[in-house]
Design a protein around this motif. Sequence first.
Motif, PDB file in Angstrom:
ATOM      1  N   TRP A 174     -11.104   6.149  -3.336  1.00  0.00           N
ATOM      2  CA  TRP A 174     -11.450   5.764  -1.966  1.00  0.00           C
ATOM      3  C   TRP A 174     -12.752   4.966  -1.954  1.00  0.00           C
ATOM      4  O   TRP A 174     -12.855   3.911  -1.299  1.00  0.00           O
ATOM      5  N   ASP A 196     -13.566   1.031  -0.999  1.00  0.00           N
ATOM      6  CA  ASP A 196     -14.619   0.682  -0.042  1.00  0.00           C
ATOM      7  C   ASP A 196     -15.591  -0.351  -0.621  1.00  0.00           C
ATOM      8  O   ASP A 196     -16.502  -0.798   0.078  1.00  0.00           O
ATOM      9  N   TYR A 238      -9.143  11.045  -6.047  1.00  0.00           N
ATOM     10  CA  TYR A 238      -8.973  10.472  -4.714  1.00  0.00           C
ATOM     11  C   TYR A 238     -10.310  10.012  -4.135  1.00  0.00           C
ATOM     12  O   TYR A 238     -10.407   8.904  -3.582  1.00  0.00           O
ATOM     13  N   ARG A 283      -5.055   5.408   3.039  1.00  0.00           N
ATOM     14  CA  ARG A 283      -6.070   4.768   3.870  1.00  0.00           C
ATOM     15  C   ARG A 283      -5.459   4.088   5.095  1.00  0.00           C
ATOM     16  O   ARG A 283      -6.122   3.957   6.130  1.00  0.00           O
ATOM     17  N   ARG A 288      -4.126   3.485  -1.236  1.00  0.00           N
ATOM     18  CA  ARG A 288      -4.084   2.463  -0.178  1.00  0.00           C
ATOM     19  C   ARG A 288      -3.186   2.921   0.969  1.00  0.00           C
ATOM     20  O   ARG A 288      -3.501   2.704   2.147  1.00  0.00           O
ATOM     21  N   LEU A 319      -6.072   9.084   8.955  1.00  0.00           N
ATOM     22  CA  LEU A 319      -7.165   8.934   7.997  1.00  0.00           C
ATOM     23  C   LEU A 319      -7.966   7.664   8.253  1.00  0.00           C
ATOM     24  O   LEU A 319      -9.195   7.656   8.112  1.00  0.00           O
ATOM     25  N   ARG A 320      -7.283   6.615   8.651  1.00  0.00           N
ATOM     26  CA  ARG A 320      -7.982   5.361   8.966  1.00  0.00           C
ATOM     27  C   ARG A 320      -8.990   5.555  10.090  1.00  0.00           C
ATOM     28  O   ARG A 320     -10.083   4.981  10.068  1.00  0.00           O
TER      29      ARG A 320
END
Length: 325
Positions: free
Chosen positions: A259, A263, A255, A233, A230, A238-239
């Motif tokens: 991820w 999502d 990872y 992210r 989190r 990366l966001r």
Amino acid sequence: MPADQRPIAIALMGPTASGKTALALEWAERFGGEIVSVDSALVYRRLDIGSAKPTPAERARVPHHVLDLREPWQPYSAADFAADARRAVEDIVARGRLPILAGGTGLYFHALLHGLSPMPQADADMRAQLEQEARERGWNVLHAELAAIDPQAAARVHATDAQRIQRALEVYRLSGRTISDWRSEAASTPPLPVRVLKLVLAPADRTELHRRIELRFDQMLQQGFMDEVRALRATPELRDHPAPLDLPALRAVGYRQAWEHLDGGTTAAEFRDRGVHATRQLAKRQLTWLRGELDAQWFDPALQREELEAARALFMDGVTGRTKR
């Protein structure tokens, strides 16, 4: 023939969760060693729990090298690793200490111990083009393209291994020659100037390795792995990245699955099962590569500890042991 007077190093190789870290720490403390990580995930900052990175307490016990060199969105190649690890080994030897190379990334071991062939350098424009093609067509389609031009390379690369598919196609498109062709040439860098004892740690019973993998994955979840993802992210780089899962750092096992779970792609149970399965598949690929290291000695670390210690002692005393297969 005169005796080989080069300094010595020990390579602790093996699949994930086979016990390399614990033995490297023990031997480093016993024999005045320092650990050089040979792991493609450990070079990235912020990837700590999911990569099983040595803890601050473990780093306080023994000096570690080639850790935390890049942010997850920054590039890092096998050539970068070979240069960084070579400097670390040379520095360790200069201090009169024992380098212990510990990890499971076969490409990194090969780059460090044997050098890399003089193939074309990375090209940002070509990589961007391939990433765009992958978004439009899928990496499995690009893998099929690779199989058509270089069956040998495609056989070594999984259809979801975007990093290696991209590199192989990049080399071919830039040079008109396959990556297998390039690799058949002599390495452009000299081998590491040490004598290396290669020891493979691998449980003889694969069900035991699978049990260890499952246990470690559950321990990572208990240690806060999802909070770590989190936090990744939420990082602006990366966001705002158009395709974060195409980054080598986030293709590390665990990872990617975490991820995708965040999502909304999987339930918690499905994520856990997919993460364990991906780790088992990684271990399988690592074992396949290790079988090609014909000068390595294989040991079950739980059942053959005396033999393992004997192989180390023979080497450190300057005697060559018989290879075990």
